[in-house]
Design a protein around this motif. Structure first.
Motif, PDB file in Angstrom:
ATOM      1  N   UNK A 169       0.806  -1.205   0.000  1.00 50.30           N
ATOM      2  CA  UNK A 169       0.000   0.000   0.000  1.00 50.30           C
ATOM      3  C   UNK A 169       0.844   1.263   0.000  1.00 50.30           C
ATOM      4  N   UNK A 170       0.160   2.413   0.035  1.00 46.73           N
ATOM      5  CA  UNK A 170       0.823   3.712   0.087  1.00 46.73           C
ATOM      6  C   UNK A 170       0.463   4.395   1.406  1.00 46.73           C
ATOM      7  N   UNK A 171       1.491   4.865   2.115  1.00 44.06           N
ATOM      8  CA  UNK A 171       1.288   5.529   3.402  1.00 44.06           C
ATOM      9  C   UNK A 171       1.928   6.910   3.366  1.00 44.06           C
ATOM     10  N   UNK A 172       1.184   7.899   3.836  1.00 48.34           N
ATOM     11  CA  UNK A 172       1.709   9.253   4.000  1.00 48.34           C
ATOM     12  C   UNK A 172       1.756   9.539   5.495  1.00 48.34           C
ATOM     13  N   UNK A 173       2.922   9.865   5.995  1.00 45.95           N
ATOM     14  CA  UNK A 173       3.123  10.103   7.413  1.00 45.95           C
ATOM     15  C   UNK A 173       3.310  11.602   7.635  1.00 45.95           C
ATOM     16  N   UNK A 174       2.634  12.138   8.627  1.00 45.50           N
ATOM     17  CA  UNK A 174       2.707  13.558   8.944  1.00 45.50           C
ATOM     18  C   UNK A 174       3.419  13.714  10.277  1.00 45.50           C
ATOM     19  N   UNK A 175       4.512  14.454  10.289  1.00 48.52           N
ATOM     20  CA  UNK A 175       5.315  14.556  11.504  1.00 48.52           C
ATOM     21  C   UNK A 175       5.962  15.925  11.611  1.00 48.52           C
ATOM     22  N   UNK A 176       6.178  16.371  12.832  1.00 50.84           N
ATOM     23  CA  UNK A 176       6.887  17.627  13.059  1.00 50.84           C
ATOM     24  C   UNK A 176       8.347  17.383  13.435  1.00 50.84           C
ATOM     25  N   UNK A 177       8.791  16.134  13.361  1.00 47.45           N
ATOM     26  CA  UNK A 177      10.161  15.790  13.760  1.00 47.45           C
ATOM     27  C   UNK A 177      10.989  15.365  12.546  1.00 47.45           C
ATOM     28  N   UNK A 178      12.138  15.991  12.408  1.00 45.47           N
ATOM     29  CA  UNK A 178      13.035  15.700  11.292  1.00 45.47           C
ATOM     30  C   UNK A 178      13.992  14.550  11.603  1.00 45.47           C
ATOM     31  N   UNK A 179      14.119  14.178  12.878  1.00 47.61           N
ATOM     32  CA  UNK A 179      15.122  13.172  13.236  1.00 47.61           C
ATOM     33  C   UNK A 179      14.743  11.758  12.794  1.00 47.61           C
ATOM     34  N   UNK A 180      13.512  11.552  12.326  1.00 45.37           N
ATOM     35  CA  UNK A 180      13.110  10.209  11.889  1.00 45.37           C
ATOM     36  C   UNK A 180      13.411   9.959  10.417  1.00 45.37           C
ATOM     37  N   UNK A 181      13.817  11.002   9.690  1.00 44.75           N
ATOM     38  CA  UNK A 181      13.931  10.876   8.232  1.00 44.75           C
ATOM     39  C   UNK A 181      14.926   9.793   7.838  1.00 44.75           C
ATOM     40  N   UNK A 182      16.124   9.828   8.409  1.00 38.64           N
ATOM     41  CA  UNK A 182      17.141   8.853   8.028  1.00 38.64           C
ATOM     42  C   UNK A 182      16.737   7.431   8.406  1.00 38.64           C
ATOM     43  N   UNK A 183      15.969   7.284   9.490  1.00 40.15           N
ATOM     44  CA  UNK A 183      15.564   5.950   9.935  1.00 40.15           C
ATOM     45  C   UNK A 183      14.390   5.422   9.115  1.00 40.15           C
ATOM     46  N   UNK A 184      13.497   6.306   8.717  1.00 39.80           N
ATOM     47  CA  UNK A 184      12.317   5.902   7.948  1.00 39.80           C
ATOM     48  C   UNK A 184      12.663   5.622   6.491  1.00 39.80           C
ATOM     49  N   UNK A 185      13.544   6.440   5.910  1.00 44.10           N
ATOM     50  CA  UNK A 185      13.895   6.274   4.496  1.00 44.10           C
ATOM     51  C   UNK A 185      12.704   6.400   3.581  1.00 44.10           C
ATOM     52  N   UNK A 186      11.949   7.522   3.639  1.00 43.67           N
ATOM     53  CA  UNK A 186      10.741   7.650   2.810  1.00 43.67           C
ATOM     54  C   UNK A 186      11.084   7.762   1.334  1.00 43.67           C
ATOM     55  N   UNK A 187      10.101   7.489   0.493  1.00 41.96           N
ATOM     56  CA  UNK A 187      10.301   7.606  -0.953  1.00 41.96           C
ATOM     57  C   UNK A 187      10.252   9.056  -1.415  1.00 41.96           C
ATOM     58  N   UNK A 188       9.572   9.907  -0.637  1.00 41.44           N
ATOM     59  CA  UNK A 188       9.577  11.344  -0.924  1.00 41.44           C
ATOM     60  C   UNK A 188       9.295  12.117   0.356  1.00 41.44           C
ATOM     61  N   UNK A 189       9.715  13.381   0.347  1.00 40.67           N
ATOM     62  CA  UNK A 189       9.542  14.250   1.516  1.00 40.67           C
ATOM     63  C   UNK A 189       9.014  15.604   1.055  1.00 40.67           C
ATOM     64  N   UNK A 190       7.993  16.081   1.740  1.00 39.23           N
ATOM     65  CA  UNK A 190       7.510  17.446   1.549  1.00 39.23           C
ATOM     66  C   UNK A 190       7.719  18.194   2.856  1.00 39.23           C
ATOM     67  N   UNK A 191       8.529  19.252   2.811  1.00 41.13           N
ATOM     68  CA  UNK A 191       8.803  20.065   3.995  1.00 41.13           C
ATOM     69  C   UNK A 191       7.889  21.284   3.958  1.00 41.13           C
ATOM     70  N   UNK A 192       6.909  21.326   4.856  1.00 44.83           N
ATOM     71  CA  UNK A 192       5.952  22.434   4.842  1.00 44.83           C
ATOM     72  C   UNK A 192       6.554  23.720   5.392  1.00 44.83           C
ATOM     73  N   UNK A 193       7.724  23.638   6.021  1.00 46.64           N
ATOM     74  CA  UNK A 193       8.369  24.861   6.503  1.00 46.64           C
ATOM     75  C   UNK A 193       8.945  25.669   5.350  1.00 46.64           C
ATOM     76  N   UNK A 194       9.409  24.987   4.316  1.00 47.22           N
ATOM     77  CA  UNK A 194      10.041  25.658   3.170  1.00 47.22           C
ATOM     78  C   UNK A 194       9.294  25.454   1.866  1.00 47.22           C
ATOM     79  N   UNK A 195       8.376  24.466   1.834  1.00 45.15           N
ATOM     80  CA  UNK A 195       7.692  24.125   0.593  1.00 45.15           C
ATOM     81  C   UNK A 195       8.515  23.241  -0.319  1.00 45.15           C
TER      82      UNK A 195
END
Length: 365
Positions: A169-195
């Motif tokens: 399936x496809x999952x979109x995760x919404x988080x305010x923490x950047x420290x999980x990025x390297x551990x999660x390894x998402x296929x794409x990232x959207x940063x709402x702070x910078x767009x």
């Protein structure tokens, strides 16, 4: 995909509201608007991450990203049933236990408790287990890792990422923490702070370095509450503890069978905040490999037997090419075979204990 968010509320004119507008030179706080480009249409992806500070529009994006309000993950947990009864209630028992183990909630006593009495970390992983077990084609998880400490957040993100990628399936995760990025390894990232949008996140996740020390039973009280069985300590056993940056994370005891023909490993425990990262299997394999090389107090190379009734651990051992299954009795030995002091407690019980042998370096032809 162009996502446009426009939220509004009443423009209040109370004394305090007007004073705030005057003090901070704010004309209107009743509207929030956001427009972002999300070029994911037609792409093959499993996990997307929308990350940014609170109030930056993550939840609003999550509500419209799949054009399906039902995609927002939300669960009701009965207060009168343990979580093991609530995960895939119409499915197989093994599916529920596999999902719990896959997301790092391998502590069996927690399975027997209702959701309302679990810790925040356990609730977080129980929610993820329901998602993994339900296998929805599309899901949005809001406040991902927001309510847990950062150690559980990082390992939980790693565990969920591995488990979810097996669902299709496809999952979109919404988080305010950047420290999980390297551990999660998402296929794409959207940063709402910078767009900013980042596709195909290819950075390697951080490594976990284990330091293994041979010890006595001194560390066992630290791990014992998290072991799924309550049994006496093994006789004449050597204990091993794995540390990560000085923190004890896993325990194993190893003894021998009569005649020193082979070793027997038991009391494998991984601390809850490290479950789901693969630490336990690597630790077990490292100790068994050392015994196979003769790195023990007997200076004698020995294969190792390991028995467990934990469904998740048994499945992991079956998948590992370094192990082969050698037994699967459905119940314990008769009462007469039990020690007199424990007769009636351990004799004749029903428990599907599965036995495995570490076979690296053994000719099994």
């Amino acid at each position: 995909m162009r996502i446009c968010v426009s939220n509004s509320c009443a423009d209040f004119a109370s004394y305090r509201a007007e004073r705030v507008k005057s003090l901070f030179n704010v004309d209107d706080g009743s509207r929030f608007e956001l427009s972002v480009d999300l070029p994911i249409e037609g792409e093959d992806w499993k996990i997307g991450l929308v990350v940014g500070p609170s109030g930056s529009g993550k939840t609003s994006i999550g509500k419209v990203i799949f054009d399906d309000p039902a995609a927002m993950a939300s669960f009701e947990w009965p207060a009168d049933r343990p979580i093991i009864d609530c995960i895939a209630p119409a499915g197989r028992f093994d599916d529920a236990t596999a999902a719990l183990s896959a997301v790092g909630l391998g502590s069996v006593p927690a399975w027997l408790r209702p959701y309302s009495v679990l810790s925040n970390g356990e609730r977080f992983r129980a929610d993820l287990a329901r998602i993994v077990c339900d296998r929805p084609p599309a899901v949005v998880v809001d406040e991902f890792t927001s309510v847990v400490d950062r150690q559980i957040a990082r390992i939980g993100a790693l565990a969920f990422g591995k488990a979810w990628r097996r669902t299709g399936g496809q999952a979109v995760l919404l988080s305010c923490h950047y420290d999980i990025i390297d551990w999660l390894g998402p296929d794409w990232i959207l940063d709402t702070a910078t767009g900013a949008f980042t596709g195909r996140y290819l950075r390697r996740r951080p490594s976990i370095e284990l330091e293994i020390r041979q010890t006595g039973w001194g560390w066992w009280p630290y791990f014992e509450p998290h072991h799924y069985l309550k049994l006496p300590r093994m006789i004449a056993a050597d204990c091993y503890v794995a540390f990560v940056q000085g923190e004890p994370v896993a325990h194993l005891a190893v003894s021998t069978r009569p005649g020193l023909v082979e070793a027997r490993a038991c009391r494998l425990v991984v601390m809850p905040e490290w479950q789901g990262a693969g630490v336990g299997m690597r630790f077990l394999n490292a100790v068994c490999a050392a015994w196979r090389r003769g790195e023990n107090r007997y200076s004698k190379p020995m294969p190792t037997l390991f028995h467990t009734s934990h469904p998740g651990l048994a499945a992991a051992l079956r998948r590992d090419p370094l192990w082969t299954q050698v037994s699967a009795p459905l119940h314990g030995g008769g009462v007469r075979k039990s020690n007199r002091a424990t007769a009636g407690i351990y004799g004749g019980h029903f428990r599907a204990v599965q036995g495995f042998r570490y076979i690296e370096g053994i000719d099994i032809r």
